[in-house]
Structure formats: structure tokens, C-alpha cells
Scaffold this motif. Structure first.
Motif, mmCIF file in Angstrom:
data_model
loop_
_atom_site.group_PDB
_atom_site.id
_atom_site.type_symbol
_atom_site.label_atom_id
_atom_site.label_comp_id
_atom_site.label_asym_id
_atom_site.label_seq_id
_atom_site.Cartn_x
_atom_site.Cartn_y
_atom_site.Cartn_z
ATOM 1 N N ALA A 63 0.850 -1.190 0.000
ATOM 2 C CA ALA A 63 0.000 0.000 0.000
ATOM 3 C C ALA A 63 0.886 1.240 0.000
ATOM 4 O O ALA A 63 1.752 1.390 0.867
ATOM 5 C CB ALA A 63 -0.908 0.010 1.235
ATOM 6 N N LEU A 64 0.655 2.105 -0.960
ATOM 7 C CA LEU A 64 1.416 3.344 -1.088
ATOM 8 C C LEU A 64 0.474 4.518 -0.863
ATOM 9 O O LEU A 64 -0.450 4.737 -1.652
ATOM 10 C CB LEU A 64 2.048 3.424 -2.476
ATOM 11 N N PHE A 65 0.682 5.249 0.210
ATOM 12 C CA PHE A 65 -0.147 6.415 0.532
ATOM 13 C C PHE A 65 0.561 7.677 0.049
ATOM 14 O O PHE A 65 1.614 8.037 0.564
ATOM 15 C CB PHE A 65 -0.384 6.505 2.041
ATOM 16 N N GLY A 66 -0.002 8.312 -0.971
ATOM 17 C CA GLY A 66 0.548 9.566 -1.453
ATOM 18 C C GLY A 66 0.789 9.564 -2.946
ATOM 19 O O GLY A 66 1.565 8.744 -3.443
ATOM 20 N N PRO A 126 -11.665 10.189 5.045
ATOM 21 C CA PRO A 126 -10.259 10.466 5.342
ATOM 22 C C PRO A 126 -9.356 9.307 4.919
ATOM 23 O O PRO A 126 -9.769 8.152 4.935
ATOM 24 C CB PRO A 126 -10.253 10.662 6.859
ATOM 25 N N VAL A 127 -8.142 9.643 4.597
ATOM 26 C CA VAL A 127 -7.266 8.688 3.935
ATOM 27 C C VAL A 127 -6.923 7.494 4.827
ATOM 28 O O VAL A 127 -6.760 6.365 4.345
ATOM 29 C CB VAL A 127 -5.997 9.408 3.435
ATOM 30 N N GLN A 128 -6.838 7.695 6.146
ATOM 31 C CA GLN A 128 -6.417 6.617 7.045
ATOM 32 C C GLN A 128 -7.430 5.473 7.124
ATOM 33 O O GLN A 128 -7.094 4.366 7.551
ATOM 34 C CB GLN A 128 -6.121 7.156 8.447
ATOM 35 N N MET A 160 3.574 8.637 2.455
ATOM 36 C CA MET A 160 4.185 9.870 1.950
ATOM 37 C C MET A 160 3.108 10.775 1.354
ATOM 38 O O MET A 160 3.186 11.176 0.194
ATOM 39 C CB MET A 160 5.259 9.537 0.908
ATOM 40 N N SER A 161 2.109 11.101 2.149
ATOM 41 C CA SER A 161 1.017 11.946 1.658
ATOM 42 C C SER A 161 1.495 13.398 1.538
ATOM 43 O O SER A 161 2.619 13.737 1.900
ATOM 44 C CB SER A 161 -0.178 11.854 2.599
ATOM 45 N N PHE A 162 0.597 14.257 1.043
ATOM 46 C CA PHE A 162 0.946 15.674 0.876
ATOM 47 C C PHE A 162 0.922 16.423 2.198
ATOM 48 O O PHE A 162 1.340 17.583 2.265
ATOM 49 C CB PHE A 162 -0.030 16.342 -0.105
ATOM 50 N N SER A 163 0.470 15.773 3.274
ATOM 51 C CA SER A 163 0.227 16.473 4.533
ATOM 52 C C SER A 163 0.825 15.695 5.705
ATOM 53 O O SER A 163 0.610 14.485 5.821
ATOM 54 C CB SER A 163 -1.287 16.625 4.738
ATOM 55 N N HIS A 164 1.559 16.393 6.583
ATOM 56 C CA HIS A 164 2.077 15.739 7.778
ATOM 57 C C HIS A 164 0.942 15.274 8.682
ATOM 58 O O HIS A 164 1.064 14.240 9.362
ATOM 59 C CB HIS A 164 2.996 16.691 8.543
ATOM 60 N N ALA A 165 -0.159 16.006 8.689
ATOM 61 C CA ALA A 165 -1.308 15.587 9.509
ATOM 62 C C ALA A 165 -1.877 14.277 8.991
ATOM 63 O O ALA A 165 -2.220 13.381 9.782
ATOM 64 C CB ALA A 165 -2.375 16.683 9.494
#
Length: 283
Positions: free
Chosen positions: A124-127, A171-173, A188-193
Motif C-alpha cells: 500500500a502506497l499512501f501519497g 479520510p485517507v487513514q 508519503m502523503s501531501f500532509s504531515h497531519a
């Protein structure tokens, strides 16, 4: 650039081929069981993929082309050949293997797509940013089934390699809940949050099911120190936090270009997969 599998299936739409697959192996051999090469007889000829090069491969291509040149009533649909890698082949590996040959055409494409990607490891690749795109390209020829996830549906390109599917999650999570068991996870999403929420969801899943593999987070040591403090506040222990790898990539590779990061991370993943496989074999 097309992956070998994509190139094979594209040509197979209009040309017959012989698929050569490495079967059983013993001792030192150039490629592993399941490695394949497709040999074509059309005007362009040539082959896609590799079973290890050298005289072994040249001889297999010769047998395949001879079969393609025979009439339909004279050629078998499938056959095998036992090979010893000794002086007669000009190779001194010392091992032995069985090559499996089969005639294939356009009617076989979907079955071959499934067969030649069977056993790929879920990832799974987030971002969907620059590094995510570079990783998808770097992973394309490797044995991974990639689920590419982002909270921005418009970020995914249309020309995806075989073995990659995209998923919009907001939400992505929430996507962590439905990941395939034993998935490796790259964050590695666009947001640290968003990154923090994805890491927390992975830790929660590990706590409940303990069924994820490598979980890696892009970022600096400073970012990870901040994340650890916030994750401790959410109730995660030091032992749980130790299961997250951050920064990701092989130590010593300092380049920041997306392609460099992707190469470093993919090499790290392959090392982790090899280590895990070795541990399973000896357990």
C-alpha cells in the motif's frame, strides 16, 4: 517505459509466442523458479523477459522459434526440457533446472496476466506526489501488487502499470482497515497531519491484528521525533513505535530527487522481503 509483462501482453494481442518458464531448480542457477521469457516469431522477432541470459537463454529461444516455425499439426502445445548448467552450455553455475515451454496467443492474455502476477506481495502506497509516482514506476517490474491511495482523487495518472490499482479515501487513514493481510505500507502523503493519522491507523491495526509487514514513513529524523511524541500521547508504546521505519530508504543514500528516493526505498523493501522469506524458511 512498458514493463516486461505489459510489453509481452501487448505484442501477444497480434502475435503468437512461446512462453518459457523456469520450473524446478537445483543448486546454483541464473534465475529463480517462475522467471519467464516470451519468444516471438513475427517480423520483429525477439523476446521479452529473461530466464538468465547466456547460452541457456539462447538455446531456449532456438527451441521456441523452431516450434513456432512448425505447422499447427506438428507442434506440441506444451513441453519441458531438463537442463544441466555445465560445460556443454558454456556455463559453469553447476546447477540444474527444468524449462517449461508453451505456445500462447491472444486468447491466453487474461489468464497469463493473472498467472504471471500470482504470488506478488501486497503493498500500500499512501501519497500521489512526485515520490509516489517515482515509486510506482520503480515497482512496476517487481513482484508487488500496489494499492495507491490518496485523499485527492484527481492526482492519479491514467497510464498505470499492470499490478497497480488506485483508491480514493477520505479520510485517507480509513483505507488502512481494508488493506490485504501482510501488506507492506509506504506513507508519503501531501500532509504531515495525514501522515500522522495513517501511521496511527497502522499501529492500531498492528495492535489488533498484527498482520502488516514493513511500515515506512518518509521524512527526517526531526519529523519522526515529533511524530513519536504525538503518538505516545495517543497511547502507543515504545515497542509499538519501534515497528515504524522512518526515515525510509537505505542508509548512506542522500539524494533527494524522487527517482533516487524511489530506488533507495525499493532496495530497502527487497532486502526486507528477502529477510522475511529467509526467516520463514528457517522457522
Amino acid at each position: 517505459m512498458l514493463s516486461d509483462l505489459e510489453a509481452f501482453l501487448l505484442r501477444l494481442a497480434t502475435e503468437r509466442a512461446v512462453l518459457v518458464t523456469v520450473g524446478a531448480t537445483r543448486g546454483s542457477v541464473p534465475r529463480e523458479t517462475g522467471a519467464w521469457m516470451a519468444v516471438f516469431a513475427g517480423a520483429a522477432g525477439g523476446a521479452v523477459g529473461t530466464i538468465g541470459g547466456g547460452h541457456l537463454e539462447w538455446d531456449a529461444m532456438r527451441h521456441a522459434r523452431e516450434a513456432l516455425g512448425r505447422g499447427a499439426s506438428e507442434r506440441p502445445a506444451a513441453w519441458s526440457q531438463a537442463v544441466t548448467l555445465g560445460p556443454s552450455l558454456g556455463q559453469c553455475c553447476g546447477g540444474a533446472l527444468v524449462l517449461q515451454f508453451e505456445l500462447v496467443d491472444a486468447s491466453c492474455r487474461e489468464a497469463l496476466r493473472q498467472r504471471l502476477t500470482f504470488g506478488h506481495a501486497p503493498l500500500a502506497l499512501f501519497g500521489g506526489g512526485h515520490v509516489g509516482r517515482a515509486l510506482v514506476q520503480a515497482l512496476a517490474p517487481l513482484p508487488f501488487d500496489v494499492t495507491w491511495i490518496d485523499s485527492r482523487d484527481e492526482v492519479f495518472p491514467h497510464d498505470l502499470p499492470i499490478g497497480v490499482r488506485t483508491e480514493y479515501s477520505e479520510p485517507v487513514q480509513l483505507a488502512v482497515r481494508d488493506l490485504a493481510p501482510r501488506s507492506s505500507v509506504l506513507i508519503m502523503s501531501f500532509s504531515h497531519a495525514e501522515d500522522l493519522d495513517i501511521v496511527a491507523a497502522c499501529l492500531q491495526r498492528q495492535r489488533q491484528h498484527d498482520d502488516l509487514g514493513f511500515v515506512g514513513l518518509i521524512g527526517s529524523k526531526t519529523k519522526w521525533a515529533t511524530f513519536q511524541r504525538r503518538l505516545r500521547q495517543r497511547g502507543f508504546s515504545e515497542a509499538e513505535l519501534a515497528r515504524i521505519t522512518c526515515p525510509i530508504g537505505l542508509p548512506g543514500i542522500q539524494g533527494k530527487a524522487p527517482a533516487v528516493i524511489a530506488a533507495s526505498v525499493v532496495a530497502q523493501l527487497l532486502l526486507v522481503c528477502e529477510t522475511t522469506a529467509d526467516a520463514r524458511m528457517t522457522s
